[in-house]
Write an enzyme that holds these catalytic residues in place. Sequence first.
Site, PDB file in Angstrom:
ATOM      1  N   SER A 296       0.741  -1.211  -0.077  1.00 23.81           N
ATOM      2  CA  SER A 296       0.022   0.099  -0.029  1.00 23.81           C
ATOM      3  C   SER A 296       0.728   1.273   0.034  1.00 23.81           C
ATOM      4  O   SER A 296       1.594   1.617  -0.996  1.00 23.81           O
ATOM      5  CB  SER A 296      -0.998  -0.114   1.146  1.00 23.81           C
ATOM      6  OG  SER A 296      -1.620   1.271   1.137  1.00 23.81           O
TER       7      SER A 296
ATOM      8  N   ASP B  45      -2.312   6.561  -3.407  1.00 26.39           N
ATOM      9  CA  ASP B  45      -1.360   5.774  -2.583  1.00 26.39           C
ATOM     10  C   ASP B  45      -0.612   4.511  -3.564  1.00 26.39           C
ATOM     11  O   ASP B  45      -0.754   4.401  -4.713  1.00 26.39           O
ATOM     12  CB  ASP B  45      -1.681   5.296  -1.378  1.00 26.39           C
ATOM     13  CG  ASP B  45      -2.807   3.932  -1.276  1.00 26.39           C
ATOM     14  OD1 ASP B  45      -3.314   3.940  -2.425  1.00 26.39           O
ATOM     15  OD2 ASP B  45      -2.773   3.103  -0.450  1.00 26.39           O
TER      16      ASP B  45
END
Length: 449
Positions: A95, A238
């Site tokens: 992530s 992200d």
Amino acid sequence: MRLFGTNGVRGRANEDITPEMATRIAKSLGSYMKSKGTVAIGCDTRISGPMLKAAAIAGALSAGLKVIDVGIAPTPSVQYYVRDYADAGIVITASHNPREYNGIKLIAGDGSEFPRAGEREIEKIYFSGKYVTVSWEKTGEFQTDPGANAYYIKNILHSVDADLIRGRRFKVVVDTGCGAGALTLPFLLRELGCEVLTLGAQPDGTFPWRNPEPLPEALQELSELVKKTGADLGAAHDGDADRIVFIDEKGEFVNEEVLLSLMAQYVLKKNKGPLVTPVSSSQRMADVAAAAGVKLYWTAVGSINVARKMMEVDAVFGGEGNGGLIFPEHQYCRDGAMACAKLLEILAGGKRVSELTKSVPVYYNAKTKLPSKALAATMEKVKAKALELGLKTDTTDGVKLWFEDGWILIRPSGTEPIFRIFAEAKTQARAEELMKQGLEILKKSEGSE
Ligand code: MG
């Protein structure tokens, strides 16, 4: 023993997260699925991605699962694919973590994040070492599908008013930070008739452009380019593109809590129904729900808790105050690209981003942290002290105390031996005051017997 944290397994690649581990997790998943069904496997752009993906594929095949390799894809793209074409999914991603990290995240057959109970079962199999190994003729079938991202984009186009957006010919600057969103967001926006300018749009696991975490200070160039080019919007993902943050047409970062509540406001205009958000979210969501006369459900922190509650109460919208927004008409998981398409649909109504952000209630926040030697024991004492105060209290996740003009949340961290203290109020001074009060309650509890 625990394997899975809030967001799957995370750590430094080839140190904490090794190919052996990826193989064993995939074999454990195969055992849990009784060697039946199909698992779709994808990864973000991290350098260690192909290594861990290959290892996970080998494990799944060895346990008798059929594997579809979808290549580099955002987490929500893999989730959408699993929903329609597989019985489970594995995403190799860390992530927003720095480049040396990687992780393994499991997806349930309906495309949502794997349920905690299922993760616990898989942990048991993993630590027992008793996973299934099928005989040679039963090892799984393998195929690749390069079409997952195109399929995902097509379905977002069906979930928004694409013609309305196309009619406005928006100019959007996107910063995908060299992450997996580079393969989806710019293409989605072109399909929506936008003029698209890109930054960090080459997939590159060294992340030469910026860190995968889209913090305001990392988005200065994006902000500058929005202003210089007179763009309508700036957007940044992200690393695995389940989250998104925005820059308004004046180059200002849009607070994620403000984004969450303005999106809720918009959804409620068209479709009245419950909202869901974690206890850490702003009071803005409660105000928006009250103004529309709908129920708001507070959950424990973590997008899976929000998504599951949304399914349970048939919510019209939900999400977290970190750019993780969930649109049930699309899928029950955080989806950055879907959030961007939805924001453009709102903008097509004629208002600019800076005007929209002014339409939600104003609140101020303060936060701090405190190390603790005994998280669980201290938490119990905090709960007891909180009850003594006689305030409205929520113990869904940590302790949240509501005052007439604000709130305090005291929560143990899921990853470190610390407590986090959050406060929110109508003025910055009051938020700081509440934060200090939270810290006092915590310190007294930490020290007391
Ligand atoms: Mg993410």
